[in-house]
Design an enzyme around this catalytic site. Structure first.
Site, PDB file in Angstrom:
ATOM      1  N   CYS A   1       0.786  -1.233   0.000  1.00  0.00           N
ATOM      2  CA  CYS A   1       0.000   0.000   0.000  1.00  0.00           C
ATOM      3  C   CYS A   1       0.819   1.285   0.000  1.00  0.00           C
ATOM      4  CB  CYS A   1      -0.949   0.001   1.187  1.00  0.00           C
ATOM      5  SG  CYS A   1      -2.217  -1.256   1.030  1.00  0.00           S
TER       6      CYS A   1
HETATM    7  P1  NAD Z   1      -4.125  -8.830  -3.920  1.00  0.00           P
HETATM    8  O1  NAD Z   1      -3.303  -8.597  -5.114  1.00  0.00           O
HETATM    9  O2  NAD Z   1      -3.564  -9.550  -2.726  1.00  0.00           O
HETATM   10  O3  NAD Z   1      -5.454  -9.629  -4.332  1.00  0.00           O
HETATM   11  C1  NAD Z   1      -6.218  -9.343  -5.466  1.00  0.00           C
HETATM   12  C2  NAD Z   1      -7.070 -10.565  -5.811  1.00  0.00           C
HETATM   13  O4  NAD Z   1      -7.877 -10.247  -6.942  1.00  0.00           O
HETATM   14  C3  NAD Z   1      -6.258 -11.811  -6.196  1.00  0.00           C
HETATM   15  O5  NAD Z   1      -6.711 -12.923  -5.480  1.00  0.00           O
HETATM   16  C4  NAD Z   1      -6.551 -11.969  -7.714  1.00  0.00           C
HETATM   17  O6  NAD Z   1      -6.520 -13.320  -8.138  1.00  0.00           O
HETATM   18  C5  NAD Z   1      -7.944 -11.379  -7.790  1.00  0.00           C
HETATM   19  N1  NAD Z   1      -8.338 -10.954  -9.154  1.00  0.00           N
HETATM   20  C6  NAD Z   1      -7.566 -10.423 -10.122  1.00  0.00           C
HETATM   21  N2  NAD Z   1      -8.309 -10.151 -11.211  1.00  0.00           N
HETATM   22  C7  NAD Z   1      -9.589 -10.513 -10.906  1.00  0.00           C
HETATM   23  C8  NAD Z   1     -10.815 -10.464 -11.602  1.00  0.00           C
HETATM   24  N3  NAD Z   1     -10.904  -9.978 -12.845  1.00  0.00           N
HETATM   25  N4  NAD Z   1     -11.929 -10.934 -10.983  1.00  0.00           N
HETATM   26  C9  NAD Z   1     -11.870 -11.422  -9.728  1.00  0.00           C
HETATM   27  N5  NAD Z   1     -10.739 -11.491  -9.014  1.00  0.00           N
HETATM   28  C10 NAD Z   1      -9.610 -11.042  -9.587  1.00  0.00           C
HETATM   29  O7  NAD Z   1      -4.662  -7.397  -3.455  1.00  0.00           O
HETATM   30  P2  NAD Z   1      -4.867  -6.809  -1.973  1.00  0.00           P
HETATM   31  O8  NAD Z   1      -3.566  -6.606  -1.273  1.00  0.00           O
HETATM   32  O9  NAD Z   1      -5.949  -7.566  -1.301  1.00  0.00           O
HETATM   33  O10 NAD Z   1      -5.391  -5.342  -2.358  1.00  0.00           O
HETATM   34  C11 NAD Z   1      -6.616  -5.158  -3.034  1.00  0.00           C
HETATM   35  C12 NAD Z   1      -6.932  -3.671  -3.053  1.00  0.00           C
HETATM   36  O11 NAD Z   1      -7.118  -3.184  -1.717  1.00  0.00           O
HETATM   37  C13 NAD Z   1      -5.826  -2.812  -3.650  1.00  0.00           C
HETATM   38  O12 NAD Z   1      -6.390  -1.726  -4.329  1.00  0.00           O
HETATM   39  C14 NAD Z   1      -5.067  -2.308  -2.429  1.00  0.00           C
HETATM   40  O13 NAD Z   1      -4.410  -1.102  -2.647  1.00  0.00           O
HETATM   41  C15 NAD Z   1      -6.207  -2.121  -1.438  1.00  0.00           C
HETATM   42  N6  NAD Z   1      -5.821  -2.220  -0.041  1.00  0.00           N
HETATM   43  C16 NAD Z   1      -4.928  -3.161   0.365  1.00  0.00           C
HETATM   44  C17 NAD Z   1      -4.586  -3.251   1.705  1.00  0.00           C
HETATM   45  C18 NAD Z   1      -3.586  -4.283   2.176  1.00  0.00           C
HETATM   46  O14 NAD Z   1      -3.162  -4.191   3.326  1.00  0.00           O
HETATM   47  N7  NAD Z   1      -3.198  -5.238   1.357  1.00  0.00           N
HETATM   48  C19 NAD Z   1      -5.151  -2.385   2.642  1.00  0.00           C
HETATM   49  C20 NAD Z   1      -6.086  -1.454   2.210  1.00  0.00           C
HETATM   50  C21 NAD Z   1      -6.405  -1.381   0.859  1.00  0.00           C
END
Ligand code: NAD
Length: 427
Positions: free
Chosen positions: A265
């Site tokens: 992030c």
């Molecule tokens: P990540 O990359 O760990 O997970 C994303 C998931 O989406 C994966 O499982 C992937 O297979 C899936 N995916 C990809 N394309 C897809 C599609 N077309 N349809 C359905 N699923 C699909 O991401 P994350 O770390 O969980 O972050 C997700 C969002 O949340 C980002 O925008 C991030 O900035 C935000 N965020 C993350 C955190 C954190 O601590 N990781 C905290 C707050 C906000």
């Protein structure tokens, strides 16, 4: 209520499990068959405190996973987009995954009767929901936002490693809704929480998330710069920050100097805000400095190492800590990555250890040595670099006896062992 969660990463899997815990029925959607299978069997796709227990409790009952968008949209009232929003090559936000998810939701909505709200939980730069998501959704679904369907932004503020706790005990819930109806429906999902809900427009909600992360990142880079100056002056920066943090306007949080911030992030979000600012003709010099300090900080570990042992060629360096922080197996933007890359460039041999992060780091650095525990990693090492603030590293003592030279460079100020040649990064 019936909720679909699109994307089962750190945010999606925690959101899905916690929504089930507070009484909702959840259908999760991902494109990764392995994750779907694991979730349906109650197996957590990642290491996150408390997540495994929730998945075991609800998988196959109130929580199911599928790759079938049409089914998920049809049987739920509201969909949360939780897919990744990585950095593009120039640092600005890459919205291609969001686009794909929105198109799939839109296509599924085409045949659905009745009202449905689409919520963007992924972190997206200001104006994305109204100017990017909304038109794609209307085109793909053939429906009109505000009439047939609702749209909202609901940014996530959880900390990895404490994500389940943070979701269940929020200090703020921000809902940026396109209209009252969408906002009320999303608010209703969080009814059981005592936390006040900030109901606002989508663009402001998007900005709140970026400002939150950018301010925290700024505090860290500020503390690191002060730490670097204090070290040169022989002043203990931790004592300085302890006193400074007593000022109620400042708070003591995020003032620990060290090797910098990583994770999925802070680096990405600060860069995305820089990209957005430049796009609209503003040069964000403070935010650019926050990134610059953060990129230099890990390399200072190598400078200290070279000062202590000279040429690194064929030296064995133990790297303790690969995850970007304790309590997670996430290695994205971990400060260990630039350090290991530099050690390799300088010809060092690396024995790395992390309680959870080794498997993921093997995909980045397949050729370095990975140890089963800290003791094995330290055996015969010329020096040790401490990169992650895992609690178990604070207990290390006799393990350092196994080193060739007991040189320990601490990037997190957690080592308590005596009788070692110790140097802190900023202290
Ligand atoms: P990540 O990359 O760990 O997970 C994303 C998931 O989406 C994966 O499982 C992937 O297979 C899936 N995916 C990809 N394309 C897809 C599609 N077309 N349809 C359905 N699923 C699909 O991401 P994350 O770390 O969980 O972050 C997700 C969002 O949340 C980002 O925008 C991030 O900035 C935000 N965020 C993350 C955190 C954190 O601590 N990781 C905290 C707050 C906000």
């Amino acid at each position: 209520m019936k909720v679909s969660v699109i994307g089962l990463g750190y945010v999606g899997s925690v959101t899905a499990a916690c929504f089930a815990e507070i009484g909702h029925e959840v259908v999760c959607v991902d494109i990764d068959e392995n994750k779907i299978k694991n979730i349906n069997e109650g197996i957590s796709p990642l290491y996150e405190e408390g997540l495994r227990d929730l998945l075991l409790k609800y998988a196959g009952k109130k929580l199911i996973a599928t790759n079938d968008y049409e089914f998920a949209i049809k049987v739920t009232d509201v969909s949360f987009i939780c897919v990744g929003t990585p950095s593009a090559k120039n640092g600005s936000i890459d919205l291609s995954i969001v686009r794909a998810a929105v198109k799939s939701i839109g296509a599924a909505l085409k045949t659905k009767e009745g009202y449905h709200v689409v919520v963007v939980k992924s972190t997206v730069v200001p104006e994305t929901t109204e100017k990017f998501v909304l038109p794609i959704l209307e085109e793909a679904s053939g429906k009109i936002v505000g009439k047939d369907i609702g749209v909202a932004v609901n940014p996530e503020f959880l900390r990895e490693g404490k994500a389940v706790h943070d979701f269940m005990h929020p200090d703020k819930i921000v809902i940026g809704a396109i209209d009252r109806k969408s906002g009320d429906l999303v608010s209703e999902l969080y009814r059981t929480f005592e936390c006040e809900v900030t109901l606002i427009d989508p663009t402001t909600a998007e900005m709140i998330k970026y400002v939150n992360n950018s301010l925290l990142a700024t505090k860290i880079s500020f503390a690191n710069e002060i730490g670097n100056i204090c070290k040169k002056l022989g002043i203990d920066t931790y004592k300085v920050m302890e006193a400074v943090g007593k000022d109620f306007r400042i708070s003591p949080k995020f003032l620990n100097s060290g090797v910098g911030f990583g994770g999925s992030c802070f680096p990405k979000d600060v860069k995305a805000l820089i990209g957005k600012a430049k796009e609209i003709g503003y040069s964000p010099i403070l935010l650019e400095s926050v990134i610059e300090v953060n990129e230099k900080q890990p390399l200072l570990m190598i400078e200290i190492l070279q000062r202590k042992i000279g040429d690194l060629r064929n030296k064995k360096i133990a790297v303790l800590g690969l995850a970007f922080k304790d309590g997670t197996d996430d290695i994205r933007e971990s400060r260990a990555i630039p350090v290991i890359a530099e050690l390799l460039r300088l010809g060092a041999n690396i024995s790395a250890y992390d309680p959870t992060g080794s498997e993921k780091m093997k995909r980045v650095f397949p050729t370095i040595g990975y140890s089963r525990n800290a003791e094995d990693s330290l055996e015969g090492a010329d020096a040790c670099l401490v990169m992650t603030e895992w609690d178990e590293f604070t207990q290390l003592e006799s393990e350092f006896e196994k080193m060739k030279k007991k040189i320990v460079i601490d990037g997190r100020r957690i080592i308590k062992a005596k009788n070692i040649d110790y140097e802190g990064l900023c202290w």
